[in-house]
Design a protein around this motif. Structure first.
Motif, PDB file in Angstrom:
ATOM      1  N   SER A  22      16.251 -16.290  72.526  1.00 54.59           N
ATOM      2  CA  SER A  22      15.216 -16.711  71.584  1.00 54.59           C
ATOM      3  C   SER A  22      15.190 -18.230  71.431  1.00 54.59           C
ATOM      4  O   SER A  22      14.115 -18.829  71.300  1.00 54.59           O
TER       5      SER A  22
ATOM      6  N   VAL B  47      11.809 -20.465  71.967  1.00 53.39           N
ATOM      7  CA  VAL B  47      11.247 -21.349  70.930  1.00 53.39           C
ATOM      8  C   VAL B  47      11.077 -22.762  71.472  1.00 53.39           C
ATOM      9  O   VAL B  47      10.056 -23.422  71.241  1.00 53.39           O
TER      10      VAL B  47
ATOM     11  N   LEU C  18      10.178 -15.346  67.559  1.00 57.73           N
ATOM     12  CA  LEU C  18      11.361 -15.462  68.407  1.00 57.73           C
ATOM     13  C   LEU C  18      12.592 -15.871  67.597  1.00 57.73           C
ATOM     14  O   LEU C  18      13.701 -15.372  67.835  1.00 57.73           O
TER      15      LEU C  18
ATOM     16  N   GLN D  60       6.738 -18.754  67.683  1.00 53.85           N
ATOM     17  CA  GLN D  60       8.050 -19.391  67.523  1.00 53.85           C
ATOM     18  C   GLN D  60       8.849 -18.733  66.407  1.00 53.85           C
ATOM     19  O   GLN D  60      10.050 -18.487  66.547  1.00 53.85           O
TER      20      GLN D  60
ATOM     21  N   GLY E 197       9.416  -9.777  64.158  1.00 52.33           N
ATOM     22  CA  GLY E 197      10.690 -10.308  64.630  1.00 52.33           C
ATOM     23  C   GLY E 197      11.867  -9.502  64.117  1.00 52.33           C
ATOM     24  O   GLY E 197      12.822  -9.227  64.858  1.00 52.33           O
TER      25      GLY E 197
ATOM     26  N   GLY F   6      13.913  -7.306  66.616  1.00 51.67           N
ATOM     27  CA  GLY F   6      15.262  -7.838  66.698  1.00 51.67           C
ATOM     28  C   GLY F   6      16.312  -6.760  66.522  1.00 51.67           C
ATOM     29  O   GLY F   6      17.276  -6.680  67.292  1.00 51.67           O
TER      30      GLY F   6
ATOM     31  N   PHE G  67      13.591 -12.847  65.594  1.00 49.71           N
ATOM     32  CA  PHE G  67      14.108 -11.883  66.578  1.00 49.71           C
ATOM     33  C   PHE G  67      15.548 -12.232  66.948  1.00 49.71           C
ATOM     34  O   PHE G  67      16.416 -11.358  67.032  1.00 49.71           O
ATOM     35  N   GLY G  68      15.813 -13.503  67.143  1.00 50.49           N
ATOM     36  CA  GLY G  68      17.139 -13.930  67.563  1.00 50.49           C
ATOM     37  C   GLY G  68      18.179 -13.927  66.469  1.00 50.49           C
ATOM     38  O   GLY G  68      19.373 -13.726  66.721  1.00 50.49           O
TER      39      GLY G  68
END
Length: 438
Positions: A312, A316, A342, A339, A285, A289, A345-346
């Motif tokens: 993201s 999720v 993400l 999850q 992530g 990201g 990543f976000g």
């Protein structure tokens, strides 16, 4: 060719970041251990799910109260000494959790642990913002966020290993510690980690950079002036994040309990499995990201990380649907891992967003305010999930439905609010950049 002294000076610049990273990772072990051992603690002390969730919500209340004070302290006192003191405090509190005699002792210990660890936010981000500039600061934030992203996985894995080793050596331990159990031993040992960790901060010496802050930044150090000009951005940013943190507190605290309760897996085994899955997910992530941010920033500008975060959040939220139908531990862990991928990543540029929207002299205070909001919005999640679980019944699937009911609407709400508040956020960033260039 650079001389040895020049090379040493170059490496020395990264010493503060290195210490921060080590402290951040090691500090995660006791936090993850508390989640892993929640089910056996519940059984040993005869707690209800409401009491269990209430314990974590009480932590949120106390941390919310002291967060602004911690931010103020990070701007006023020697941050290196502040860091050392915080480590020693949470270490003692961690060991006290391991020898708790009742619910009140558990609550007090968790509150002190969380309060001391909360100071890491304003201390670390203020040191990074002061010590590193422009492109170097982006790299420093990448390393710091990567360390933060690994905390759940590494902390869970090390916590699982500690529980496993404690169980294997329990017979010899009970010969001099009557009433010892694997979770108690693991918590006491984790508390002892704080001694060498505190000593590590001594290599940083005095925080001279903070002491020598330029007087030209005085006009940027007034929180009142910042509030008058940018209160809409500060409020909208934290309100937009509220749903995400409510869902995170509800999910991260209760999914491990669900796994132990539903599948009968031991906390030690769960910790090692979860550590591997979540650690890999969070690492990927972070990497993806930052690649995405750099890629899309070229086309979209400073709004890019916010769009990525919105994406993201929706991802999720959708993954809770297959989570409800998962029938094995590994399937739950894989979905949970995606999850976490993400989410990481976000939020890969979350610290950078906060630093960009705050002027140099008030960054510690802004991070303190942010922690206040995060703590406040994290209060209802665990408590509501616990209350819903008790209301629906003690079946493990009821707990999973309670997590779903609390988390999904909050994630979608955050995604919506982010889209509605992008404009005022960009206005503040533009104003801060002009001030820093003057």
């Amino acid at each position: 060719m650079r001389s040895f002294a020049e090379k040493f000076h170059h490496l020395g610049k990264w010493l503060p970041l290195s210490v921060i990273v080590i402290v951040t990772i090691i500090a995660s072990v006791n936090k993850q251990l508390i989640g892993l051992i929640a089910q056996p603690v519940k059984v040993e002390f005869g707690l209800s799910d409401t009491q269990l969730g209430g314990m974590f919500s009480i932590v949120g209340v106390v941390v919310a109260i002291i967060s602004p004070l911690l931010g103020q302290m990070a701007d006023r006192i020697d941050r290196h000494k502040f860091l050392l003191g915080s480590i020693l405090i949470w270490s003692v509190a961690t060991a006290s959790y391991g020898v708790a005699a009742g619910y009140l002792t558990l609550v007090i210990s968790v509150v002190v642990i969380a309060s001391a660890e909360t100071s890491l936010g304003p201390i670390s981000n203020s040191i990074i913002a002061d010590r590193y500039r422009q492109g170097t600061r982006i790299n420093a934030n990448l390393v710091y966020f990567a360390a933060g992203g690994l905390t759940t996985g590494v902390g869970s894995f090390l916590g699982g290993v500690l529980l496993h080793q404690s169980a294997d050596n329990l017979t010899s331990i009970t010969s001099f510690w009557q009433g010892a159990s694997d979770w108690r031993v693991a918590m006491v040992v984790t508390g002892l980690f704080g001694i060498p960790l505190a000593l590590l901060t001594l290599v940083l010496g005095k925080d001279r950079h903070q002491a020598n802050r330029s007087k030209s930044l005085t006009d940027l150090s007034d929180l009142k002036a910042y509030w008058q000009d940018h209160w809409k951005t500060l409020i909208s940013f934290n309100v937009s994040n509220a749903g995400f943190f409510i869902a995170a507190s509800a999910t991260m605290g209760w999914v491990p309990i669900y796994l132990v309760r539903h599948f009968g897996i031991s906390p030690a085994e769960l910790g090692m499995r979860m550590g591997l899955v979540i650690g890999l997910a969070d690492l990927l992530g972070v990497l993806f990201g930052f690649v995405a941010i750099k890629k899309f920033y070229h086309f979209l500008g400073p709004i890019a990380p916010r769009y990525i975060f919105q994406f993201s959040l929706c991802g999720v939220a959708l993954l809770y649907i297959p989570l409800l139908a998962a029938e094995t531990v590994w399937v739950v862990l894989i979905i949970f891992g995606v999850q976490n991928f993400l989410a990481t990543f976000g939020t890969a540029s979350f610290n950078n967003m906060l630093q960009d929207m705050s002027s140099p002299g008030v960054r510690g205070k802004i991070f303190g305010i942010n922690m206040l909001i995060v703590s406040l919005v994290g209060i209802p999640g665990p408590l509501v999930v616990g209350a819903l679980s008790d209301y629906f019944g003690q079946e493990p699937q009821s707990l999973l439905w309670a997590i779903f009911i609390v988390s999904v609407p909050m994630l979608l709400l955050s995604a919506l609010l982010y889209g509605l508040t992008n404009k005022i956020y960009l206005q503040t960033i533009k104003a801060i950049k002009i001030l820093e260039q003057d």
